[in-house]
Motif scaffolding. Structure first.
Motif, PDB file in Angstrom:
ATOM      1  N   ARG A 188       0.814  -1.221   0.000  1.00  0.00           N
ATOM      2  CA  ARG A 188       0.000   0.000   0.000  1.00  0.00           C
ATOM      3  C   ARG A 188       0.846   1.270   0.000  1.00  0.00           C
ATOM      4  NH1 ARG A 188      -5.003  -1.604   4.147  1.00  0.00           N
ATOM      5  NH2 ARG A 188      -5.641  -3.508   2.997  1.00  0.00           N
ATOM      6  N   ILE A 189       1.920   1.232  -0.749  1.00  0.00           N
ATOM      7  CA  ILE A 189       2.764   2.420  -0.889  1.00  0.00           C
ATOM      8  C   ILE A 189       2.869   2.840  -2.359  1.00  0.00           C
ATOM      9  CG2 ILE A 189       4.126   1.969   1.191  1.00  0.00           C
ATOM     10  CD1 ILE A 189       6.308   0.800  -0.615  1.00  0.00           C
ATOM     11  N   ARG A 190       2.017   2.250  -3.195  1.00  0.00           N
ATOM     12  CA  ARG A 190       2.108   2.517  -4.627  1.00  0.00           C
ATOM     13  C   ARG A 190       1.957   4.003  -4.944  1.00  0.00           C
ATOM     14  NH1 ARG A 190      -2.424  -0.016  -8.460  1.00  0.00           N
ATOM     15  NH2 ARG A 190      -3.616   1.485  -7.215  1.00  0.00           N
ATOM     16  N   ASP A 191       1.060   4.671  -4.235  1.00  0.00           N
ATOM     17  CA  ASP A 191       0.817   6.090  -4.513  1.00  0.00           C
ATOM     18  C   ASP A 191       1.978   6.981  -4.080  1.00  0.00           C
ATOM     19  OD1 ASP A 191      -1.637   5.385  -5.504  1.00  0.00           O
ATOM     20  OD2 ASP A 191      -2.721   5.812  -3.644  1.00  0.00           O
ATOM     21  N   HIS A 192       2.878   6.437  -3.288  1.00  0.00           N
ATOM     22  CA  HIS A 192       4.018   7.223  -2.804  1.00  0.00           C
ATOM     23  C   HIS A 192       5.341   6.697  -3.361  1.00  0.00           C
ATOM     24  CE1 HIS A 192       1.137   8.963  -0.062  1.00  0.00           C
ATOM     25  NE2 HIS A 192       0.852   7.767   0.437  1.00  0.00           N
ATOM     26  N   THR A 193       5.265   5.813  -4.364  1.00  0.00           N
ATOM     27  CA  THR A 193       6.462   5.195  -4.933  1.00  0.00           C
ATOM     28  C   THR A 193       6.480   5.395  -6.441  1.00  0.00           C
ATOM     29  OG1 THR A 193       6.404   3.485  -3.205  1.00  0.00           O
ATOM     30  CG2 THR A 193       7.799   3.072  -5.120  1.00  0.00           C
ATOM     31  N   THR A 194       7.635   5.814  -6.956  1.00  0.00           N
ATOM     32  CA  THR A 194       7.804   6.042  -8.391  1.00  0.00           C
ATOM     33  C   THR A 194       8.949   5.190  -8.918  1.00  0.00           C
ATOM     34  OG1 THR A 194       7.036   8.331  -8.169  1.00  0.00           O
ATOM     35  CG2 THR A 194       8.242   7.768 -10.179  1.00  0.00           C
ATOM     36  N   PHE A 195       8.694   4.476 -10.025  1.00  0.00           N
ATOM     37  CA  PHE A 195       9.719   3.680 -10.699  1.00  0.00           C
ATOM     38  C   PHE A 195      10.099   4.387 -11.999  1.00  0.00           C
ATOM     39  CE2 PHE A 195       7.502   0.678  -8.024  1.00  0.00           C
ATOM     40  CZ  PHE A 195       8.485  -0.196  -7.579  1.00  0.00           C
ATOM     41  N   LEU A 196      11.392   4.651 -12.185  1.00  0.00           N
ATOM     42  CA  LEU A 196      11.884   5.271 -13.415  1.00  0.00           C
ATOM     43  C   LEU A 196      12.945   4.361 -14.035  1.00  0.00           C
ATOM     44  CD1 LEU A 196      12.285   9.023 -12.342  1.00  0.00           C
ATOM     45  CD2 LEU A 196      10.417   7.996 -13.655  1.00  0.00           C
ATOM     46  N   CYS A 197      12.621   3.822 -15.196  1.00  0.00           N
ATOM     47  CA  CYS A 197      13.539   2.899 -15.862  1.00  0.00           C
ATOM     48  C   CYS A 197      14.354   3.620 -16.929  1.00  0.00           C
ATOM     49  CB  CYS A 197      12.768   1.744 -16.503  1.00  0.00           C
ATOM     50  SG  CYS A 197      11.794   0.789 -15.333  1.00  0.00           S
ATOM     51  N   ASP A 198      15.651   3.352 -16.968  1.00  0.00           N
ATOM     52  CA  ASP A 198      16.548   3.894 -17.992  1.00  0.00           C
ATOM     53  C   ASP A 198      16.436   5.410 -18.105  1.00  0.00           C
ATOM     54  OD1 ASP A 198      17.502   1.313 -18.709  1.00  0.00           O
ATOM     55  OD2 ASP A 198      15.687   0.996 -19.895  1.00  0.00           O
ATOM     56  N   ALA A 199      16.460   6.078 -16.980  1.00  0.00           N
ATOM     57  CA  ALA A 199      16.358   7.545 -16.971  1.00  0.00           C
ATOM     58  C   ALA A 199      17.623   8.164 -17.546  1.00  0.00           C
ATOM     59  CB  ALA A 199      16.135   8.044 -15.547  1.00  0.00           C
ATOM     60  N   SER A 200      17.470   9.293 -18.214  1.00  0.00           N
ATOM     61  CA  SER A 200      18.614  10.011 -18.773  1.00  0.00           C
ATOM     62  C   SER A 200      19.390  10.706 -17.653  1.00  0.00           C
ATOM     63  CB  SER A 200      18.146  11.045 -19.793  1.00  0.00           C
ATOM     64  OG  SER A 200      17.393  12.069 -19.155  1.00  0.00           O
ATOM     65  N   TRP A 201      20.626  11.114 -17.966  1.00  0.00           N
ATOM     66  CA  TRP A 201      21.443  11.799 -16.969  1.00  0.00           C
ATOM     67  C   TRP A 201      20.808  13.115 -16.512  1.00  0.00           C
ATOM     68  CZ3 TRP A 201      24.580  11.037 -13.275  1.00  0.00           C
ATOM     69  CH2 TRP A 201      25.413  12.038 -12.782  1.00  0.00           C
ATOM     70  N   PRO A 202      20.248  13.936 -17.412  1.00  0.00           N
ATOM     71  CA  PRO A 202      19.586  15.164 -16.945  1.00  0.00           C
ATOM     72  C   PRO A 202      18.439  14.872 -15.967  1.00  0.00           C
ATOM     73  CG  PRO A 202      20.012  15.320 -19.284  1.00  0.00           C
ATOM     74  CD  PRO A 202      20.339  13.921 -18.888  1.00  0.00           C
ATOM     75  N   ALA A 203      17.690  13.791 -16.213  1.00  0.00           N
ATOM     76  CA  ALA A 203      16.599  13.437 -15.297  1.00  0.00           C
ATOM     77  C   ALA A 203      17.144  13.027 -13.931  1.00  0.00           C
ATOM     78  CB  ALA A 203      15.755  12.311 -15.895  1.00  0.00           C
ATOM     79  N   ILE A 204      18.240  12.274 -13.945  1.00  0.00           N
ATOM     80  CA  ILE A 204      18.866  11.866 -12.684  1.00  0.00           C
ATOM     81  C   ILE A 204      19.383  13.085 -11.932  1.00  0.00           C
ATOM     82  CG2 ILE A 204      20.792  10.582 -11.691  1.00  0.00           C
ATOM     83  CD1 ILE A 204      20.471   8.573 -13.969  1.00  0.00           C
ATOM     84  N   LEU A 205      19.999  14.010 -12.658  1.00  0.00           N
ATOM     85  CA  LEU A 205      20.485  15.242 -12.042  1.00  0.00           C
ATOM     86  C   LEU A 205      19.361  16.007 -11.371  1.00  0.00           C
ATOM     87  CD1 LEU A 205      23.076  16.873 -14.491  1.00  0.00           C
ATOM     88  CD2 LEU A 205      23.453  16.138 -12.129  1.00  0.00           C
ATOM     89  N   SER A 206      18.224  16.068 -12.033  1.00  0.00           N
ATOM     90  CA  SER A 206      17.076  16.782 -11.469  1.00  0.00           C
ATOM     91  C   SER A 206      16.649  16.182 -10.144  1.00  0.00           C
ATOM     92  CB  SER A 206      15.915  16.757 -12.472  1.00  0.00           C
ATOM     93  OG  SER A 206      14.768  17.362 -11.919  1.00  0.00           O
ATOM     94  N   HIS A 207      16.585  14.861 -10.074  1.00  0.00           N
ATOM     95  CA  HIS A 207      16.191  14.207  -8.820  1.00  0.00           C
ATOM     96  C   HIS A 207      17.255  14.365  -7.739  1.00  0.00           C
ATOM     97  CE1 HIS A 207      12.397  12.247  -9.916  1.00  0.00           C
ATOM     98  NE2 HIS A 207      12.910  12.057 -11.116  1.00  0.00           N
ATOM     99  N   LEU A 208      18.530  14.297  -8.136  1.00  0.00           N
ATOM    100  CA  LEU A 208      19.602  14.482  -7.154  1.00  0.00           C
ATOM    101  C   LEU A 208      19.591  15.891  -6.570  1.00  0.00           C
ATOM    102  CD1 LEU A 208      22.544  12.653  -8.984  1.00  0.00           C
ATOM    103  CD2 LEU A 208      21.514  11.963  -6.811  1.00  0.00           C
ATOM    104  N   GLY A 209      19.091  16.850  -7.335  1.00  0.00           N
ATOM    105  CA  GLY A 209      19.067  18.226  -6.870  1.00  0.00           C
ATOM    106  C   GLY A 209      17.902  18.566  -5.971  1.00  0.00           C
ATOM    107  N   THR A 210      16.865  17.720  -5.966  1.00  0.00           N
ATOM    108  CA  THR A 210      15.665  18.041  -5.181  1.00  0.00           C
ATOM    109  C   THR A 210      15.357  17.033  -4.083  1.00  0.00           C
ATOM    110  OG1 THR A 210      14.289  16.917  -6.842  1.00  0.00           O
ATOM    111  CG2 THR A 210      14.605  19.294  -7.092  1.00  0.00           C
ATOM    112  N   ALA A 211      15.909  15.808  -4.173  1.00  0.00           N
ATOM    113  CA  ALA A 211      15.639  14.804  -3.139  1.00  0.00           C
ATOM    114  C   ALA A 211      16.365  15.163  -1.851  1.00  0.00           C
ATOM    115  CB  ALA A 211      16.059  13.420  -3.619  1.00  0.00           C
ATOM    116  N   SER A 212      15.943  14.580  -0.764  1.00  0.00           N
ATOM    117  CA  SER A 212      16.565  14.845   0.529  1.00  0.00           C
ATOM    118  C   SER A 212      17.492  13.714   0.966  1.00  0.00           C
ATOM    119  CB  SER A 212      15.497  15.066   1.605  1.00  0.00           C
ATOM    120  OG  SER A 212      16.103  15.438   2.827  1.00  0.00           O
ATOM    121  N   LEU A 213      17.042  12.466   0.750  1.00  0.00           N
ATOM    122  CA  LEU A 213      17.821  11.315   1.176  1.00  0.00           C
ATOM    123  C   LEU A 213      18.174  10.448  -0.028  1.00  0.00           C
ATOM    124  CD1 LEU A 213      15.820  10.059   4.315  1.00  0.00           C
ATOM    125  CD2 LEU A 213      17.463  11.935   4.151  1.00  0.00           C
ATOM    126  N   GLY A 214      19.318   9.756   0.065  1.00  0.00           N
ATOM    127  CA  GLY A 214      19.715   8.751  -0.917  1.00  0.00           C
ATOM    128  C   GLY A 214      19.947   7.441  -0.193  1.00  0.00           C
TER     129      GLY A 214
END
Length: 549
Positions: free
Chosen positions: A416-442
């Motif tokens: 029951r965490i589907r609404d709070h979980t996102t799967f991104l397959c084969d994301a581009s480097w710019p997309a990864i950069l965007s998430h690294l710049g806004t996420a809080s934890l890794g």
């Protein structure tokens, strides 16, 4: 009487010598036969080698030299590389203009993971150091042309390569190293299968230097038996078998990998003996490698234990730790970390890892579900935004990876965490950069992760890391600096859930301080540091080629 005693002594000594030599005879005969096979392969492929070299030279000359070289990176990067070239050229014994062929054995070079970043950074460093050398990649990715491959490398890793001196050699036997081929005795099956693939590779092209960058050590011993003068090198991401794997058979907690607790009963005892026998064979194979590089202190310790006894006669006996390259400089120049940017951080937990079973995504999903459940019991959390989990990773198409990610989506639904979980397959480097710049934890949930490139990316981007308390992340990356910790470590679902809560609940000034400490720690893992150490080891192999000629 004395004559009889002397004859008896001579007979006993002869028998002992025969007993000592007989076990070596089959291997000696095999070496002679394989050396003959190697001679035939070299003779048969000589014309193809000449054709490949002539085509590379023609393409290289056809490209305008200055623009093509500058396309490898920005002007600032070129200046850094000029410094690197100068520092790495000392003591090369006249090998500065070496123009031979380095064969990189990497059958899955389009997988898009950390191992592939190492491969392509190694190619880039080699091109910069020896512009006339040819980098031949043995790959099974038939569906991808060289142009498409290099474009993917640029988009995924932001690595620009000089195309003319990169040659892709397409293997037809890659299936023999896939685990799905061997439902039983998988380690031995894949290792022996790699010999078939290596034979395929050598029939395409016999290189001047042969380097395995994916962990198929048996191919290096095979190369030495076929072509004794050819120097061999290994970049070991993860030992095929380790003492930790053997110990995991007795683990009762279920957290030590996919074979945890598998040593029970008759089947378990058979598995244990099989693993011990394979470990001895793996150790013997390691004795045939001229230069060994390991990606972490953890990997190096295991390679010393298993390969060490067989490497005592090697000139370069000890493995060298060469940390994998990470885009630390780019991340730190792109993403700002201070009190002002802290407001842009969202309560997002980011996991960058290939979608494969060993990455242990289920542990993360269950930990996140427990974290949300515990958080819902706290009335103060109701007014705060609900944290989200974002999983980014590459998926090898037409492989078990696709089934694996499907099962992960099902598990997220069941928890029951589907609404709070996102799967991104084969994301581009710019997309990864965007998430690294806004996420809080890794986060990294793999038991005994050999190194953990994604964890360094977290640190360089200013994320607070929550990693499994084992392997490279524990020994090399998420360590305490003199002024405080650089992240959190955990092993179980409850520990991960607690770490998520503790990290997100830190006061703003403490969060910023930890992020800055992590960025400082990440400077140990830059692309430039990797290139310097990589070239230092490859120079040893180039010198061996020069001596042999």
């Amino acid at each position: 009487m004395m004559l009889l005693i002397l004859k008896t002594v001579i007979t006993v000594l002869a028998l002992l010598a025969t007993c000592a030599v007989l076990p070596l005879l089959p291997l000696g005969v095999l070496r002679v036969v394989l050396r003959g096979v190697g001679w035939v392969i070299q003779k048969r492929t000589r014309s193809r080698r000449e054709y490949i070299l002539s085509r590379v030279r023609a393409e290289d000359e056809g490209a305008t030299s200055k623009p093509s070289r500058s396309s490898l990176g920005s002007q600032g990067e070129d200046e850094d590389w000029e410094k690197l070239d100068a520092s790495s050229s000392s003591g090369t014994g006249g090998s500065e203009e070496w123009d031979g062929i380095i064969g990189f054995f990497h059958p899955f070079c389009n997988a898009g993971g950390g191992g592939e970043r190492v491969l392509w950074e190694a190619v880039r460093a080699t091109q910069k150091r020896w512009p006339k050398a040819v980098c031949a990649i043995y790959t099974g990715d038939h569906e991808v042309s060289k142009t498409a491959m290099l474009e993917r490398v640029q988009n995924r890793f932001n690595i620009h390569l000089h195309a003319p001196t990169v040659v892709l050699l397409y293997l037809t036997t890659r299936k023999y190293v896939q685990s799905s081929m061997y439902p039983y005795m998988t380690l031995l099956g894949q290792s022996l299968g790699s010999l078939v693939v290596a034979y395929d590779a050598f029939n395409l092209l016999v290189p001047d230097i042969f380097v395995d960058t994916m962990g198929y050590a048996f191919t290096l011993a095979f190369c030495k038996m076929l072509f004794p003068p050819i120097p061999t090198g290994a970049y070991v991401h993860y030992p095929t078998i380790s003492t930790d794997m053997l110990q995991s058979l007795d683990d009762q907690t279920g957290v030590k990998g996919v074979n945890a607790g598998a040593g029970k009963g008759l089947k378990g005892q058979v598995k244990r003996k099989y693993w011990l026998a394979f470990a001895r064979l793996y150790g013997w194979v390691g004795g045939h490698v001229d230069v060994v590089m390991c990606n972490s202190s953890w990997t190096s310790a295991h390679i010393r234990t298993i390969w060490g006894p067989s490497r005592r006669t090697q000139p370069h006996q000890d493995p060298t730790v060469v940390f994998p390259p990470t885009a630390v400089s780019e991340l730190q120049s792109t993403i700002t970390v201070d009190s002002a940017t802290e407001k842009n951080r969202e309560p997002v937990i980011l996991y960058i890892a290939q979608f494969r079973p060993e990455k242990n995504h289920p542990l993360l999903l269950r930990s996140f579900a427990r974290f949300l459940q515990e958080r819902s019991k706290n009335p103060a959390s109701a007014a705060q935004p609900t944290p989200r989990l974002v999983l980014i990773g590459s998926v090898r198409h037409a492989s078990p990876d696709e089934t694996h990610i499907y099962n992960l989506r099902l598990l997220a639904h069941e928890l029951r965490i589907r609404d709070h979980t996102t799967f991104l397959c084969d994301a581009s480097w710019p997309a990864i950069l965007s998430h690294l710049g806004t996420a809080s934890l890794g986060v990294n949930a793999m038991w005994n992760e050999h190194f953990g490139i994604c964890v360094v990316e977290y640190q360089a981007a200013g994320l607070i890391s929550v990693v499994h308390d084992s392997g490279g992340p524990r020994e090399d990356i998420v360590i305490d600096l003199s002024d405080g910790p650089t992240g959190f470590r955990a092993s179980t679902e409850s520990e991960f859930a607690t770490a998520f809560e503790s990290a997100l609940a830190l006061p703003e000034d403490e969060k910023v301080a930890m992020r800055l400490r992590a960025r400082k720690s990440a400077l140990r893992f830059t692309e430039e540091e990797f290139a310097v150490k990589w070239l230092g080891e490859i120079t040893k192999l180039v010198q061996m080629v020069s001596v042999s000629k």
